[in-house]
Design a protein around this motif. Structure first.
Motif, PDB file in Angstrom:
ATOM      1  N   LEU A  65      52.071  32.567  44.747  1.00 40.59           N
ATOM      2  CA  LEU A  65      52.687  32.544  43.418  1.00 40.59           C
ATOM      3  C   LEU A  65      51.746  33.116  42.364  1.00 40.59           C
ATOM      4  CD1 LEU A  65      54.486  29.089  43.377  1.00 40.59           C
ATOM      5  CD2 LEU A  65      55.556  31.333  43.146  1.00 40.59           C
ATOM      6  N   ALA A  66      50.473  32.753  42.429  1.00 42.05           N
ATOM      7  CA  ALA A  66      49.507  33.241  41.442  1.00 42.05           C
ATOM      8  C   ALA A  66      49.369  34.755  41.508  1.00 42.05           C
ATOM      9  CB  ALA A  66      48.154  32.565  41.661  1.00 42.05           C
ATOM     10  N   VAL A  67      49.328  35.314  42.726  1.00 46.80           N
ATOM     11  CA  VAL A  67      49.259  36.774  42.884  1.00 46.80           C
ATOM     12  C   VAL A  67      50.515  37.418  42.293  1.00 46.80           C
ATOM     13  CG1 VAL A  67      49.321  38.639  44.585  1.00 46.80           C
ATOM     14  CG2 VAL A  67      47.677  36.779  44.841  1.00 46.80           C
ATOM     15  N   ALA A  68      51.671  36.848  42.576  1.00 48.74           N
ATOM     16  CA  ALA A  68      52.926  37.397  42.037  1.00 48.74           C
ATOM     17  C   ALA A  68      52.941  37.339  40.514  1.00 48.74           C
ATOM     18  CB  ALA A  68      54.117  36.632  42.616  1.00 48.74           C
ATOM     19  N   TYR A  69      52.513  36.216  39.934  1.00 48.01           N
ATOM     20  CA  TYR A  69      52.471  36.101  38.477  1.00 48.01           C
ATOM     21  C   TYR A  69      51.507  37.121  37.871  1.00 48.01           C
ATOM     22  CZ  TYR A  69      54.842  31.565  38.991  1.00 48.01           C
ATOM     23  OH  TYR A  69      55.719  30.570  39.291  1.00 48.01           O
ATOM     24  N   ALA A  70      50.335  37.247  38.458  1.00 45.32           N
ATOM     25  CA  ALA A  70      49.333  38.183  37.931  1.00 45.32           C
ATOM     26  C   ALA A  70      49.834  39.624  38.008  1.00 45.32           C
ATOM     27  CB  ALA A  70      48.020  38.034  38.696  1.00 45.32           C
TER      28      ALA A  70
ATOM     29  N   LEU B 156      52.155  44.355  35.030  1.00 40.30           N
ATOM     30  CA  LEU B 156      53.171  45.402  34.813  1.00 40.30           C
ATOM     31  C   LEU B 156      53.688  45.356  33.381  1.00 40.30           C
ATOM     32  CD1 LEU B 156      55.219  45.165  38.123  1.00 40.30           C
ATOM     33  CD2 LEU B 156      53.657  46.990  37.436  1.00 40.30           C
ATOM     34  N   LEU B 157      53.879  44.151  32.860  1.00 39.83           N
ATOM     35  CA  LEU B 157      54.362  44.004  31.490  1.00 39.83           C
ATOM     36  C   LEU B 157      53.286  44.324  30.464  1.00 39.83           C
ATOM     37  CD1 LEU B 157      56.344  40.665  31.874  1.00 39.83           C
ATOM     38  CD2 LEU B 157      57.286  42.973  31.671  1.00 39.83           C
ATOM     39  N   ARG B 158      52.050  43.976  30.772  1.00 38.87           N
ATOM     40  CA  ARG B 158      50.926  44.175  29.853  1.00 38.87           C
ATOM     41  C   ARG B 158      49.779  44.855  30.600  1.00 38.87           C
ATOM     42  NH1 ARG B 158      52.174  42.345  24.614  1.00 38.87           N
ATOM     43  NH2 ARG B 158      50.220  43.440  24.342  1.00 38.87           N
ATOM     44  N   PRO B 159      49.744  46.194  30.615  1.00 43.13           N
ATOM     45  CA  PRO B 159      48.733  46.914  31.399  1.00 43.13           C
ATOM     46  C   PRO B 159      47.298  46.668  30.955  1.00 43.13           C
ATOM     47  CG  PRO B 159      50.252  48.438  30.311  1.00 43.13           C
ATOM     48  CD  PRO B 159      50.684  47.059  29.962  1.00 43.13           C
ATOM     49  N   GLU B 160      47.079  46.127  29.766  1.00 40.94           N
ATOM     50  CA  GLU B 160      45.714  45.874  29.320  1.00 40.94           C
ATOM     51  C   GLU B 160      45.095  44.649  30.000  1.00 40.94           C
ATOM     52  OE1 GLU B 160      48.286  43.580  26.366  1.00 40.94           O
ATOM     53  OE2 GLU B 160      48.419  45.471  27.416  1.00 40.94           O
ATOM     54  N   LEU B 161      45.899  43.878  30.736  1.00 41.66           N
ATOM     55  CA  LEU B 161      45.362  42.718  31.449  1.00 41.66           C
ATOM     56  C   LEU B 161      44.436  43.164  32.566  1.00 41.66           C
ATOM     57  CD1 LEU B 161      48.482  40.392  31.769  1.00 41.66           C
ATOM     58  CD2 LEU B 161      46.504  40.114  30.282  1.00 41.66           C
ATOM     59  N   ALA B 162      43.354  42.452  32.756  1.00 40.08           N
ATOM     60  CA  ALA B 162      42.394  42.759  33.824  1.00 40.08           C
ATOM     61  C   ALA B 162      42.868  42.054  35.097  1.00 40.08           C
ATOM     62  CB  ALA B 162      41.005  42.297  33.425  1.00 40.08           C
ATOM     63  N   LEU B 163      43.673  42.737  35.887  1.00 43.78           N
ATOM     64  CA  LEU B 163      44.256  42.155  37.089  1.00 43.78           C
ATOM     65  C   LEU B 163      43.173  41.698  38.063  1.00 43.78           C
ATOM     66  CD1 LEU B 163      46.901  41.563  38.561  1.00 43.78           C
ATOM     67  CD2 LEU B 163      46.768  43.835  39.564  1.00 43.78           C
TER      68      LEU B 163
END
Length: 128
Positions: A58-63, A68-75
Motif C-alpha cells: 500500500l505504501a509503495v502504491a500511495y507513493a 504522478l500527481l506531484r512530480p516534485e515529490l522525492a519518490l
C-alpha cells in the motif's frame, strides 16, 4: 549596576583594519545569505493494513500515485514505519546509484538488475 550592555560592548569592541581602523563590535548578529537553499521535509501519512507486507504494498502504491500527481515529490525518499515507531522507518525504493548518477526507482529488494526512472530507463548491475 545600571546597564550591563554598555560594559559588554566595551569588552567586545575593537579596531577593524578592514573598516579603516574604526571601532566595530566583534560580536554581531549572524549573517545570512539572501535566500536559503531548499530543504527536504517528510510527511507522515497513516493508514491501516493487515500485516507489514500489505502495508509495504500500500505504501509503495500511495507513493507512486502521489509522485504522478506531484512530480516534485522525492519518490526515492519514501519510507515505511509502524505508526508508533518512526525511528524504524524502512526505505520503500531501491535508490541504487547508476553509472551516470541515475537512481534505481524499483522497490527495495527487487530481483534483477537496476533501472533508472522513466520508460526505457538505463539499466545497470547484474542483469541478463
Amino acid at each position: 549596576m545600571g546597564n550591563d550592555r554598555t560594559a559588554h560592548r566595551r569588552v567586545v569592541t575593537g579596531l577593524d583594519p578592514r573598516r579603516g581602523g574604526r571601532e566595530e563590535t566583534l560580536i554581531g548578529p549572524a549573517r545570512r545569505a539572501a535566500a536559503r537553499p531548499p530543504r527536504f521535509f517528510t510527511v507522515h501519512l497513516g493508514f491501516e493494513a493487515a500485516d507489514p507486507s500489505a502495508a509495504r504494498e500500500l505504501a509503495v502504491a500511495y507513493a507512486e500515485a502521489l509522485s504522478l500527481l506531484r512530480p516534485e515529490l522525492a519518490l526515492g525518499a519514501a519510507a515505511l514505519s509502524p505508526a508508533d515507531a518512526w525511528h524504524r522507518a524502512e526505505r520503500l525504493f531501491c535508490g541504487a546509484v547508476g553509472p551516470d548518477g541515475e537512481r534505481c526507482a524499483d522497490v527495495t529488494g527487487h530481483p534483477g538488475f537496476h533501472h533508472a526512472p522513466g520508460p526505457g530507463g538505463l539499466g545497470w548491475g547484474d542483469g541478463d
